[in-house]
Design a protein around this motif. Structure first.
Motif, PDB file in Angstrom:
ATOM      1  N   SER A 132       0.877  -1.166   0.000  1.00 33.00           N
ATOM      2  CA  SER A 132       0.000   0.000   0.000  1.00 33.00           C
ATOM      3  C   SER A 132       0.915   1.216   0.000  1.00 33.00           C
ATOM      4  O   SER A 132       1.927   1.243   0.713  1.00 33.00           O
ATOM      5  N   LEU A 133       0.574   2.205  -0.825  1.00 26.11           N
ATOM      6  CA  LEU A 133       1.480   3.344  -0.994  1.00 26.11           C
ATOM      7  C   LEU A 133       0.677   4.639  -1.114  1.00 26.11           C
ATOM      8  O   LEU A 133      -0.131   4.791  -2.025  1.00 26.11           O
ATOM      9  N   HIS A 134       0.906   5.559  -0.169  1.00 30.64           N
ATOM     10  CA  HIS A 134       0.357   6.904  -0.308  1.00 30.64           C
ATOM     11  C   HIS A 134       1.486   7.834  -0.759  1.00 30.64           C
ATOM     12  O   HIS A 134       2.634   7.647  -0.342  1.00 30.64           O
ATOM     13  N   ILE A 135       1.137   8.774  -1.575  1.00 27.17           N
ATOM     14  CA  ILE A 135       2.173   9.663  -2.123  1.00 27.17           C
ATOM     15  C   ILE A 135       1.737  11.125  -1.938  1.00 27.17           C
ATOM     16  O   ILE A 135       0.600  11.479  -2.266  1.00 27.17           O
ATOM     17  N   GLU A 136       2.673  11.920  -1.383  1.00 30.17           N
ATOM     18  CA  GLU A 136       2.429  13.353  -1.284  1.00 30.17           C
ATOM     19  C   GLU A 136       3.508  14.013  -2.133  1.00 30.17           C
ATOM     20  O   GLU A 136       4.692  13.866  -1.832  1.00 30.17           O
ATOM     21  N   LYS A 137       3.068  14.694  -3.184  1.00 31.66           N
ATOM     22  CA  LYS A 137       4.074  15.150  -4.158  1.00 31.66           C
ATOM     23  C   LYS A 137       4.865  16.374  -3.697  1.00 31.66           C
ATOM     24  O   LYS A 137       6.000  16.572  -4.092  1.00 31.66           O
ATOM     25  N   GLN A 138       4.222  17.218  -2.876  1.00 31.49           N
ATOM     26  CA  GLN A 138       4.954  18.387  -2.362  1.00 31.49           C
ATOM     27  C   GLN A 138       4.436  18.756  -0.978  1.00 31.49           C
ATOM     28  O   GLN A 138       3.370  18.272  -0.575  1.00 31.49           O
ATOM     29  N   LEU A 139       5.202  19.622  -0.289  1.00 32.67           N
ATOM     30  CA  LEU A 139       4.800  20.024   1.063  1.00 32.67           C
ATOM     31  C   LEU A 139       3.428  20.687   1.024  1.00 32.67           C
ATOM     32  O   LEU A 139       3.159  21.536   0.166  1.00 32.67           O
ATOM     33  N   GLY A 140       2.570  20.302   1.963  1.00 33.22           N
ATOM     34  CA  GLY A 140       1.206  20.816   1.964  1.00 33.22           C
ATOM     35  C   GLY A 140       1.104  22.240   2.493  1.00 33.22           C
ATOM     36  O   GLY A 140       2.085  22.839   2.943  1.00 33.22           O
ATOM     37  N   VAL A 141      -0.103  22.733   2.451  1.00 34.56           N
ATOM     38  CA  VAL A 141      -0.386  24.072   2.970  1.00 34.56           C
ATOM     39  C   VAL A 141      -0.838  23.895   4.412  1.00 34.56           C
ATOM     40  O   VAL A 141      -1.584  22.978   4.733  1.00 34.56           O
ATOM     41  N   LYS A 142      -0.419  24.828   5.288  1.00 32.57           N
ATOM     42  CA  LYS A 142      -0.769  24.705   6.702  1.00 32.57           C
ATOM     43  C   LYS A 142      -2.196  25.194   6.931  1.00 32.57           C
ATOM     44  O   LYS A 142      -2.512  26.364   6.646  1.00 32.57           O
ATOM     45  N   ILE A 143      -3.068  24.283   7.378  1.00 32.68           N
ATOM     46  CA  ILE A 143      -4.447  24.668   7.693  1.00 32.68           C
ATOM     47  C   ILE A 143      -4.714  24.215   9.120  1.00 32.68           C
ATOM     48  O   ILE A 143      -4.590  23.022   9.430  1.00 32.68           O
ATOM     49  N   GLN A 144      -5.081  25.172   9.992  1.00 29.99           N
ATOM     50  CA  GLN A 144      -5.322  24.907  11.413  1.00 29.99           C
ATOM     51  C   GLN A 144      -4.179  24.092  12.024  1.00 29.99           C
ATOM     52  O   GLN A 144      -4.390  23.075  12.692  1.00 29.99           O
ATOM     53  N   GLY A 145      -2.965  24.526  11.754  1.00 32.24           N
ATOM     54  CA  GLY A 145      -1.784  23.906  12.370  1.00 32.24           C
ATOM     55  C   GLY A 145      -1.323  22.625  11.697  1.00 32.24           C
ATOM     56  O   GLY A 145      -0.265  22.110  12.011  1.00 32.24           O
ATOM     57  N   MET A 146      -2.099  22.065  10.756  1.00 33.58           N
ATOM     58  CA  MET A 146      -1.701  20.804  10.099  1.00 33.58           C
ATOM     59  C   MET A 146      -1.411  21.062   8.624  1.00 33.58           C
ATOM     60  O   MET A 146      -2.082  21.893   7.995  1.00 33.58           O
ATOM     61  N   TYR A 147      -0.432  20.318   8.100  1.00 38.37           N
ATOM     62  CA  TYR A 147      -0.107  20.476   6.685  1.00 38.37           C
ATOM     63  C   TYR A 147      -1.061  19.629   5.842  1.00 38.37           C
ATOM     64  O   TYR A 147      -1.085  18.404   5.959  1.00 38.37           O
ATOM     65  N   GLU A 148      -1.877  20.301   5.030  1.00 40.07           N
ATOM     66  CA  GLU A 148      -2.847  19.578   4.211  1.00 40.07           C
ATOM     67  C   GLU A 148      -2.386  19.580   2.757  1.00 40.07           C
ATOM     68  O   GLU A 148      -1.878  20.571   2.261  1.00 40.07           O
ATOM     69  N   ASN A 149      -2.603  18.463   2.101  1.00 44.20           N
ATOM     70  CA  ASN A 149      -2.199  18.388   0.699  1.00 44.20           C
ATOM     71  C   ASN A 149      -2.939  17.260   0.003  1.00 44.20           C
ATOM     72  O   ASN A 149      -3.510  16.382   0.657  1.00 44.20           O
ATOM     73  N   LYS A 150      -2.898  17.275  -1.306  1.00 47.70           N
ATOM     74  CA  LYS A 150      -3.555  16.198  -2.047  1.00 47.70           C
ATOM     75  C   LYS A 150      -2.705  14.937  -1.936  1.00 47.70           C
ATOM     76  O   LYS A 150      -1.490  14.963  -2.124  1.00 47.70           O
ATOM     77  N   LEU A 151      -3.385  13.851  -1.628  1.00 44.69           N
ATOM     78  CA  LEU A 151      -2.679  12.575  -1.512  1.00 44.69           C
ATOM     79  C   LEU A 151      -3.020  11.701  -2.708  1.00 44.69           C
ATOM     80  O   LEU A 151      -4.162  11.664  -3.151  1.00 44.69           O
ATOM     81  N   PHE A 152      -2.042  10.983  -3.182  1.00 43.47           N
ATOM     82  CA  PHE A 152      -2.291  10.016  -4.256  1.00 43.47           C
ATOM     83  C   PHE A 152      -2.165   8.629  -3.654  1.00 43.47           C
ATOM     84  O   PHE A 152      -1.406   8.430  -2.700  1.00 43.47           O
ATOM     85  N   TYR A 153      -2.905   7.682  -4.215  1.00 42.56           N
ATOM     86  CA  TYR A 153      -2.857   6.338  -3.639  1.00 42.56           C
ATOM     87  C   TYR A 153      -2.583   5.294  -4.717  1.00 42.56           C
ATOM     88  O   TYR A 153      -3.116   5.365  -5.818  1.00 42.56           O
ATOM     89  N   ASP A 154      -1.757   4.337  -4.362  1.00 43.47           N
ATOM     90  CA  ASP A 154      -1.452   3.234  -5.271  1.00 43.47           C
ATOM     91  C   ASP A 154      -1.335   1.971  -4.426  1.00 43.47           C
ATOM     92  O   ASP A 154      -1.011   2.041  -3.236  1.00 43.47           O
ATOM     93  N   ARG A 155      -1.593   0.826  -5.032  1.00 40.03           N
ATOM     94  CA  ARG A 155      -1.461  -0.412  -4.255  1.00 40.03           C
ATOM     95  C   ARG A 155      -1.243  -1.585  -5.188  1.00 40.03           C
ATOM     96  O   ARG A 155      -1.497  -1.501  -6.394  1.00 40.03           O
ATOM     97  N   PHE A 156      -0.771  -2.683  -4.585  1.00 40.04           N
ATOM     98  CA  PHE A 156      -0.634  -3.926  -5.351  1.00 40.04           C
ATOM     99  C   PHE A 156      -1.196  -5.072  -4.523  1.00 40.04           C
ATOM    100  O   PHE A 156      -0.948  -5.168  -3.320  1.00 40.04           O
TER     101      PHE A 156
END
Ligand code: SF4
Length: 511
Positions: free
Chosen positions: A334-358
């Protein structure tokens, strides 16, 4: 015969309970080996069953095949225990499989018995590679009971699995696959007085109306985590001293002498490790521990960021050719991928996650596709976060299996960073309760990722269900749901890894 086995004075067990020495998974005897309270609870809370894969039964069947093949044309096979005495008196060789000695209160099973050259050999089958102390204790009890019944020299043996055996497309060579170990000397070292005393303890548990007050301890996880682990801890302080990890003998003694079970009430302790100190202080101050170094460590990781987790199966018997017993076989990732550093929203870094699996549940060997697809999916740059060094160990095994990918695998290994190690060395939250398992750590993370599926909620569940899916040993009506649960479980694991990383990243910014 010397005497009736079942006149042995230590056995007036309360009916209808039956002491079955060989059914280890649900054995009351086995319960006692772990803890007398477990024995009592097994007898009185029958709805709590220990559900483990039925590897022992498979090993037992293979051992029976071995005996039948080897001795069938040489010796008589006895199916009735009452013939045993006569054969021994006449010095006539025989063998017997699953012999059962019964009286109205007690049943004793013996996996295999072989009488040859005036010696009675007892064989105990275990789905394991190495002999363990409690196997010796079990054998000693079997021997003790038979020696009260029969006037004959007795030798005791274990039948385990040879870990070096290589499965191929051919039929298993049982003489090489099974590992026979003579334990007579070890068993003889145990005194019969001690064995009789232990039997009396078992008798007392059977007759008791009250649960024994056995304290919790390391035995609760040895050899397996006990079914009553949570149950026995329900009345304990939230932060019990058991949660202090890696306790030395001195520290244990010190804690016993203090007669304090709540970490919050502990005085300052001498001679403890930095991790133990950090955990105690964090609990006493109700405050998470964040090291000064955490921020720099996390800032040194590079994007794109990959969060990777493997699911493997481990089996004593053949699932695929070109494997060895108990060798971990990688089947899913199982593999989650975050391509770049997220934006800080309410103290947490949020970003689009990509998912791949085998995954491959078809029953075909998944190993080549597993690595080829993974090499493609992780690209050639960025940090790969894993949790423990398990994935690295598996990568190294795959590199031996498929040397043509060795170079690419080594490059991937060099990009792997163990988030467990980072967490253990730099962060602690009182809610971890002394454990850094992803399941414990996820308690401080988002609720959506909690493990609350019907069929798969732990690595053990995942491994067992994977074997069932691959070998098609599964109810067809449930197959789809089990597959979905397994896929969701694997996805939750890496999603928790992402959330843990984000949590650490955000708390480290305040240091
Ligand atoms: S959790 Fe521990 S103390 Fe409780 S029954 Fe199990 S082994 Fe015994």
């Amino acid at each position: 015969m010397k005497t009736s086995l079942f006149n042995v004075s230590v056995f007036p067990l309360k009916p209808p309970y039956i002491l079955n020495l060989t059914k280890i998974n649900k054995s009351k005897y086995f319960s006692w080996l772990q803890c007398s309270k477990k024995l009592y609870l097994d007898l009185n809370l029958s709805e709590r069953k220990n559900i483990r894969p039925n590897n022992r039964q498979i090993l037992l069947d293979l051992s029976y095949q071995f005996f039948n093949k080897k001795y069938k044309n040489q010796f008589d096979k006895l199916s009735h225990e009452d013939q045993v005495d006569k054969y021994i008196s006449n010095n006539s060789p025989f063998y017997s499989l699953g012999a059962k000695f019964v009286n109205e209160q007690l049943t004793l099973n013996y996996d295999a018995i072989l009488f040859e050259n005036n010696i009675l050999n007892i064989f105990l089958v275990k789905s394991a590679i190495y002999p363990k102390n409690y196997y010796i204790r079990e054998l000693s009890l079997q021997k003790y009971l038979l020696s009260n019944l029969l006037n004959v020299e007795i030798k005791t043996h274990l039948i385990l699995v040879n870990k070096e055996y290589e499965f191929s497309n051919d039929e298993i060579d049982l003489s090489k696959y099974l590992n026979f170990i003579d334990c007579t000397e070890k068993v003889n070292e145990l005194s019969s007085d001690e064995i009789a005393l232990n039997l009396n303890k078992i008798k007392n548990e059977f007759n008791s109306d009250k649960s024994p007050e056995t304290p919790i301890g390391t035995h609760c996880k040895n050899p397996y985590q006990c079914n009553y682990f949570e149950y026995c801890r329900s009345d304990l302080p939230d932060y019990h001293i058991e949660q202090i990890p890696n306790q030395t003998k001195d520290l244990k003694e010190n804690l016993v002498n203090l007669e304090i079970t709540d970490i919050k009430k502990l005085p300052d302790l001498e001679g403890i490790s930095p991790l133990q100190k950090r955990i105690i202080e964090s609990v006493k101050n109700s405050k998470e521990f964040i090291s000064k170094e955490l921020k720099d460590i996390l800032n040194s990781l590079t994007y794109p960021m990959y969060f990777l987790d493997f699911e493997t199966i481990i089996s004593p018997y053949k699932i695929f050719p070109d494997t060895k017993p108990f060798e971990p076989i990688p089947c899913m990732w199982s593999l989650h991928i975050e391509k770049q550093l997220g934006v800080k929203i309410q103290g947490m870094y949020e970003n689009k996650l990509f998912y791949d699996r085998f995954y491959k549940f078809t029953g075909e060997d998944p190993r080549r596709d597993f690595i080829e697809k993974l090499i493609e999916s992780v690209g050639d740059s960025g940090t790969i976060l894993i949790y423990s060094d398990f994935e690295i160990r598996i990568f190294k095994k795959i590199a031996i299996m498929f040397p043509e990918y060795k170079e690419e695998i080594n490059l991937i290994i060099n990009r792997c960073v163990d988030l467990l190690k980072i967490t253990r060395n730099n962060y602690y939250h009182p809610k971890f309760k002394g454990s850094f398992s992803l399941k414990s750590v996820s308690k401080i993370l988002t609720k959506e990722n909690r493990y609350d599926l019907d069929f798969v909620n732990s690595g053990d569940d995942a491994s067992r269900v994977l074997i069932d899916l691959i070998t098609n040993n599964i109810d067809t009506n449930q197959r789809k749901q089990i597959e979905n649960d397994l896929l969701k479980y694997a996805e939750k694991d890496t999603l928790n890894l992402v959330d843990l990383y984000k949590h650490l990243k955000s708390v480290s910014q305040f240091m």
